[in-house]
Design a protein around this motif. Structure first.
Motif, PDB file in Angstrom:
ATOM      1  N   SER B 335       0.858  -1.203   0.000  1.00  0.00           N
ATOM      2  CA  SER B 335       0.000   0.000   0.000  1.00  0.00           C
ATOM      3  C   SER B 335       0.879   1.233   0.000  1.00  0.00           C
ATOM      4  O   SER B 335       0.577   2.224  -0.662  1.00  0.00           O
ATOM      5  CB  SER B 335      -0.900   0.082   1.233  1.00  0.00           C
ATOM      6  N   PHE B 336       1.971   1.126   0.754  1.00  0.00           N
ATOM      7  CA  PHE B 336       2.880   2.274   0.821  1.00  0.00           C
ATOM      8  C   PHE B 336       3.471   2.578  -0.546  1.00  0.00           C
ATOM      9  O   PHE B 336       3.415   3.708  -1.033  1.00  0.00           O
ATOM     10  CB  PHE B 336       3.985   1.997   1.844  1.00  0.00           C
ATOM     11  N   PHE B 337       4.020   1.557  -1.203  1.00  0.00           N
ATOM     12  CA  PHE B 337       4.668   1.811  -2.486  1.00  0.00           C
ATOM     13  C   PHE B 337       3.665   2.141  -3.586  1.00  0.00           C
ATOM     14  O   PHE B 337       3.938   2.904  -4.482  1.00  0.00           O
ATOM     15  CB  PHE B 337       5.559   0.632  -2.888  1.00  0.00           C
ATOM     16  N   ARG B 338       2.510   1.542  -3.512  1.00  0.00           N
ATOM     17  CA  ARG B 338       1.470   1.858  -4.484  1.00  0.00           C
ATOM     18  C   ARG B 338       1.099   3.337  -4.392  1.00  0.00           C
ATOM     19  O   ARG B 338       0.856   3.995  -5.382  1.00  0.00           O
ATOM     20  CB  ARG B 338       0.223   1.025  -4.220  1.00  0.00           C
ATOM     21  N   ARG B 339       1.077   3.838  -3.170  1.00  0.00           N
ATOM     22  CA  ARG B 339       0.709   5.236  -2.977  1.00  0.00           C
ATOM     23  C   ARG B 339       1.866   6.169  -3.337  1.00  0.00           C
ATOM     24  O   ARG B 339       1.659   7.257  -3.849  1.00  0.00           O
ATOM     25  CB  ARG B 339       0.322   5.435  -1.517  1.00  0.00           C
ATOM     26  N   LYS B 344       5.920   7.795 -12.861  1.00  0.00           N
ATOM     27  CA  LYS B 344       6.655   8.142 -14.080  1.00  0.00           C
ATOM     28  C   LYS B 344       6.860   6.929 -14.987  1.00  0.00           C
ATOM     29  O   LYS B 344       6.433   6.936 -16.134  1.00  0.00           O
ATOM     30  CB  LYS B 344       7.996   8.766 -13.721  1.00  0.00           C
ATOM     31  N   CYS B 345       7.511   5.896 -14.490  1.00  0.00           N
ATOM     32  CA  CYS B 345       7.824   4.794 -15.394  1.00  0.00           C
ATOM     33  C   CYS B 345       6.842   3.633 -15.224  1.00  0.00           C
ATOM     34  O   CYS B 345       6.251   3.452 -14.169  1.00  0.00           O
ATOM     35  CB  CYS B 345       9.262   4.335 -15.232  1.00  0.00           C
ATOM     36  N   VAL B 346       6.721   2.878 -16.272  1.00  0.00           N
ATOM     37  CA  VAL B 346       5.685   1.847 -16.330  1.00  0.00           C
ATOM     38  C   VAL B 346       5.843   0.752 -15.264  1.00  0.00           C
ATOM     39  O   VAL B 346       4.895   0.472 -14.534  1.00  0.00           O
ATOM     40  CB  VAL B 346       5.628   1.225 -17.738  1.00  0.00           C
ATOM     41  N   PRO B 347       7.012   0.126 -15.148  1.00  0.00           N
ATOM     42  CA  PRO B 347       7.095  -1.008 -14.220  1.00  0.00           C
ATOM     43  C   PRO B 347       6.717  -0.622 -12.793  1.00  0.00           C
ATOM     44  O   PRO B 347       6.031  -1.382 -12.109  1.00  0.00           O
ATOM     45  CB  PRO B 347       8.555  -1.457 -14.307  1.00  0.00           C
ATOM     46  N   CYS B 348       7.154   0.557 -12.351  1.00  0.00           N
ATOM     47  CA  CYS B 348       6.894   0.946 -10.969  1.00  0.00           C
ATOM     48  C   CYS B 348       5.436   1.360 -10.790  1.00  0.00           C
ATOM     49  O   CYS B 348       4.769   0.941  -9.859  1.00  0.00           O
ATOM     50  CB  CYS B 348       7.840   2.070 -10.577  1.00  0.00           C
ATOM     51  N   ARG B 349       4.945   2.168 -11.715  1.00  0.00           N
ATOM     52  CA  ARG B 349       3.567   2.644 -11.597  1.00  0.00           C
ATOM     53  C   ARG B 349       2.568   1.494 -11.640  1.00  0.00           C
ATOM     54  O   ARG B 349       1.701   1.366 -10.778  1.00  0.00           O
ATOM     55  CB  ARG B 349       3.267   3.631 -12.726  1.00  0.00           C
ATOM     56  N   GLU B 350       2.716   0.658 -12.641  1.00  0.00           N
ATOM     57  CA  GLU B 350       1.752  -0.438 -12.802  1.00  0.00           C
ATOM     58  C   GLU B 350       2.115  -1.623 -11.911  1.00  0.00           C
ATOM     59  O   GLU B 350       1.237  -2.276 -11.350  1.00  0.00           O
ATOM     60  CB  GLU B 350       1.702  -0.875 -14.268  1.00  0.00           C
ATOM     61  N   GLY B 351       3.429  -1.891 -11.786  1.00  0.00           N
ATOM     62  CA  GLY B 351       3.856  -3.055 -11.015  1.00  0.00           C
ATOM     63  C   GLY B 351       3.478  -2.959  -9.550  1.00  0.00           C
ATOM     64  O   GLY B 351       2.957  -3.912  -8.968  1.00  0.00           O
ATOM     65  N   THR B 352       3.709  -1.792  -8.924  1.00  0.00           N
ATOM     66  CA  THR B 352       3.361  -1.655  -7.510  1.00  0.00           C
ATOM     67  C   THR B 352       1.854  -1.770  -7.328  1.00  0.00           C
ATOM     68  O   THR B 352       1.387  -2.338  -6.356  1.00  0.00           O
ATOM     69  CB  THR B 352       3.847  -0.314  -6.934  1.00  0.00           C
TER      70      THR B 352
END
Lengths: 475, 414
Positions: B335-339, B344-352
């Motif tokens: 929840s923390f990282f999703r928030r 900016k970048c795809v893997p982090c935005r969508e992956g989290t």
């Protein structure tokens, strides 16, 4: 310097990116977020391997001794996973999408052989009343913006690649929210009210920003036997049409698609197809008159619709400098509905004038005589809808009656063309601004009184209509 | 209790943080006087390099080298930024420094700014830290009244302005390029490097960004010399560190301990050991982005070392006992990282986002074959293709938990 790409050694220039080095040598690297001038490294699809490490090729500069591998197991895996994640963020309603078959995301998915997906699409519908909640609420919602005459924006299909943000000359678009809720939007999600240069529409890889159109209405009018549909062809679109539909360009490739394009338009149901050059001559004539009779200096030419909007919106103090001459399409439509209709004994109300244009701002500034403006992309959609077989199309010529006197007039589609001709005719001085940054400079100079000239020509799209927002995107 | 070496905490709970006179009485601003009257920036930099001080924000980059590269840059306009964004869950060391001894921090900022040749320094504070912002504002005003800040500081040729900049409270703004973006008025997102902030940072000018704890060490180094500082701590990393021990310990809180202290000692000697009746399961070192440490690794030393198995990060330690629910932990990390992903970048935005979704399903016990494959893929892409380290951080704890407690997570019987 020398770098190794895959198996061969290549020469690369200092300061250029790996992506550029690959492209120059004919090695294809897929990308989704890059535009001509900006490479942000957002989509992470252009990854390549360098000495065993994955790096993005678009924003990493070449170094001596690099060993780049553009296709490997890891590269393919990274591209595939990232594309899959992106696809899940995308609505994936391909069959009903305006961009179907012209969508870069769809093409990439086919190219990378994405077959089974791990994830479910996740966007929810949002209605207008909930706009304010959008800011408070962190759930990802869909914003649909149709409050203008030129384009439609829907975040449902958006993959947050930032191309629109990067190409926007007036910075109307940006990101709202953060993390997984990030959406492209305007400030406070107000309906878009910009200069409608259309660069965002041109560059959008998916169907998130598309031309607003009345295709169904045009189709009805085309099928209406009582009505006579007339198409005006902007000379600036010829090359772009050939790019969008390689089948209709004559050999050598892309040189001129005029002959076949006219046949295509006739096939679509237009009874007459005219060259817009005629309208440009009308426009030049009128402008000559106005400039000649005006005692004022610093007159701004008005044939770029986006520029007119730019002045109205951001620098209204200069609105009085703009010539009160409509753009060529409108002038020509007016001519058609008055003199031409009288001569041909047609009821002006039965005449439907459609302009095939390189510009989407004309949709907003179209005036009362011009009925519709369609772009190259919309022409493509009409062709696809009608299932025209382009291979068998023969060439034909413009309808007679409204011939262009001098082919040189067509240089007005390029920035500075109109001013040059006027200046030659009237022997006056002129200043040209190409693109928004130059326009801003000139307006600043004007304000400070550093410019004193007779006419000023400005075009919002760089190099003029050839790079207009209604054109097909060249990579 | 152990014999304590105190550098940062030496005045804590002894002085009133709102009174500059208290701080001066306790030895505050002596280092600044020494620097101005007896040292040159080059000499002071030499001391810092000698000390072996490295960044306390997490990455552990040598401070001396960073300052040197800004000092070397030509051009009159330079900036110094003190990073007080601290948004890691369970980390409150930088906040505690402000709460207890803001003048030590301010003194460090002034000295470092003058070393690199900056005329303007920013303190980038997480916007949620309202109380700390007020304390800092008061401290800056008082320091200005005493001519520690402003024109011709203490009669010298140095000028310096200090501005407190409140961010909007984003984890990613602790990353220096995102922080710079935030001050410039842009979205808080990391920028591509190179160019590094030391050459082209805030408003395109050379900028040094230091964590608040790093800055707080500077007055001591200037006063006592870099050599003496280097004798404290371990061979590989010098000095002390503020450790925050949370979770099932008797006495949670912030402790100053020499670097190289063993994790077991930190839990037993500083934090008073495990709470009665609780059994140690694992500890997470470095906040939400930290790795999980099992019982057999408790003897490892905590220090800044590139090859270390346990990266120290911000120094926040969460001690977890065997009654804890691993699913709840997974969900809270995600929840923390999703928030906090910037988007900016795809893997982090969508992956989290997807990991968060899966963590929810894990908690409900509704996981499918598809999810198990997806977790692997997402963790891999987060580790290998994200724009900035946040993506990697997001995968660290989740990946560690998965490799160590697969049985518990997937609710396998054996």
């Amino acid at each position: 310097m020398k770098i190794k790409i895959n198996t061969k050694e290549y020469e690369a220039k200092d300061g250029e990116t790996i992506f550029v080095a690959c492209m120059k040598n004919g090695i294809k690297v897929p990308t989704l977020c890059g535009t001509k001038n900006s490479h942000e490294g957002v989509c992470r699809i252009c990854v390549v391997e360098n000495n065993g490490r994955l790096i993005t090729s678009c924003n990493t500069k070449v170094c001596e001794g690099m060993k780049i591998v553009t296709e490997s197991e890891n590269v393919a895996k990274a591209r595939k996973i990232n594309l899959e994640l992106l696809w899940a963020d995308h609505a994936g309603k391909c069959s009903s999408c305006k961009k179907n078959q012209r969508c870069e995301l769809q093409n990439l998915a086919i190219e990378q052989k994405i077959e089974n997906f791990h994830f479910v699409p996740r966007k929810e519908e949002m209605t207008d009343r909930e706009n304010l909640d959008l800011l408070k609420d962190n759930r990802s919602r869909v914003v649909v913006d149709e409050g203008n005459a030129c384009l439609t924006r829907t975040t449902e299909l958006c993959v947050e690649c930032r191309r629109c943000i990067n190409v926007c000359p007036t910075k109307e678009l940006s990101f709202n929210n953060r993390a997984g809720d990030t959406v492209v939007g305007t400030a406070f999600e107000k309906p878009l009210d910009c200069i409608f240069c259309g660069q965002c529409v041109k560059n959008c890889p998916t169907g998130a920003i598309t031309d607003k159109n009345d295709l169904s209405k045009i189709m009805t009018d085309l099928n209406d036997l009582k009505k006579m549909a007339v198409a005006l062809v902007d000379p600036a679109v010829l090359e772009s049409v050939a790019f969008e539909h390689p089948e209709i360009s004559c050999l050598p490739a892309g040189r001129d698609s005029r002959g076949k394009l006219i046949s295509v338009l006739k096939e679509l149901g237009f009874e007459k197809v005219f060259d817009l050059g005629f309208g440009m001559e009308l426009s030049l004539e009128k402008m000559t008159q106005v400039v000649k009779t005006s005692a004022k200096n610093n007159l701004m030419l008005s044939h770029c619709s986006s520029f007119n909007l730019f002045i109205k919106k951001y620098h209204p103090q200069f609105a009085k400098n703009i010539l009160a001459v409509a753009h060529p399409d409108e002038l020509m439509a007016e001519f058609l509905k008055t003199e031409f209709a009288k001569k041909e004994k047609i009821n002006p109300e039965d005449l439907v004038v459609v302009s095939l244009s390189s510009c989407i701002a004309k949709k907003k500034e179209k005036g009362q005589n011009l009925d519709y403006v369609i772009t190259v992309r919309e022409l493509g959609r009409m062709i696809r809808q009608k299932n025209l077989k382009l291979q068998d199309i023969k060439e034909s010529d413009f309808s007679s009656g409204l011939a262009v006197k001098d082919e040189k007039i067509k240089s007005v589609t390029r920035t500075g063309g109109m001013a040059e001709m006027l200046a030659k005719k009237l022997k006056v001085k002129y200043v040209v601004a190409d693109g928004v940054p130059q326009i801003k400079n000139i307006l600043r100079d004007l304000e400070k009184g550093r410019i004193e000239t007779k006419i000023i020509e400005a075009m919002v799209c760089e190099e003029g209509c050839i790079n207009g927002g209604g054109q097909s995107r060249k990579i | 209790m152990v014999k304590e070496t105190k550098i940062i905490t030496k005045n804590w709970s002894q002085i009133d943080p709102n009174e500059i006179d208290d701080a001066i009485e306790a030895g505050g601003y002596r280092a600044l006087e020494k620097f101005i009257h007896k040292m040159t920036p080059a000499l002071a930099l030499e001391e810092i390099k000698l000390s072996g001080l490295c960044g306390r924000g997490g990455a552990g980059f040598p401070t001396g080298i960073k300052l040197e590269s800004v000092q070397k840059e030509k051009g009159k306009e330079k900036y110094f930024i003190c990073n007080l964004d601290e948004s890691e869950p369970g980390a409150y060391k930088d906040r505690s420094i402000v709460d207890s001894d803001p003048h030590m921090l301010l003194e460090g900022i002034i000295i470092e700014s003058l070393i690199v040749g900056a005329r303007k320094a920013f303190i980038y504070v997480n916007g949620n830290y309202q109380k700390q912002i007020e304390i800092l504002q008061r401290a800056v005003e008082q320091a200005r009244a005493k001519n520690f800040i402003g024109e011709q500081i203490l009669g010298s040729k140095y000028n310096l302005e200090v501005e407190i900049f409140a961010g909007a409270g984003a984890y990613i703004c602790g990353e220096e390029t995102a922080l710079i973006n935030s001050i410039e008025g842009n979205r808080g997102e990391p920028k591509a490097r190179p160019p590094f902030p030391t050459q082209c940072g805030l408003f395109g000018k050379p900028t040094a960004v230091n964590n608040a704890e790093t800055v707080a060490n500077i007055p001591w180094i200037i006063s006592n010399g870099g050599k003496k500082f280097a004798t404290i701590g371990s061979k590989k990393s010098a000095g002390t560190k503020l450790f925050i021990v949370n979770g099932c310990v008797k006495n949670p809180g912030v402790f100053e301990a020499p670097l190289g202290t063993k994790l077991a000692d930190l839990i037993e000697k500083y934090a008073g050991g495990m709470q009665n009746g609780k059994n140690f399961w694992f500890a997470q070192v470095g906040g939400s982005s930290g790795r999980l440490v099992l019982e057999n690794d408790l003897v490892r030393k905590l220090e800044y070392d590139r090859e270390a198995k346990i990266p120290l990060g911000s120094g926040a330690i969460l001690v977890v006992d065997k009654t804890a629910d691993i699913h709840e932990l997974l969900l809270s990390w995600m929840s923390f990282f999703r928030r906090e992903s910037c988007g900016k970048c795809v893997p982090c935005r969508e992956g989290t986002y997807r990991l968060w979704e899966i963590a929810k399903r894990l908690q409900d016990g509704e996981i499918s074959e598809r999810d198990v494959a997806a977790i692997k893929d997402i963790l891999w892409t987060l580790n290998n293709t994200t724009f900035c380290p946040l993506g990697k951080f997001a995968a660290t704890a989740f990946g560690d938990a998965l490799s160590n407690f697969q049985k518990e997570i997937y609710r396998l019987s054996k």
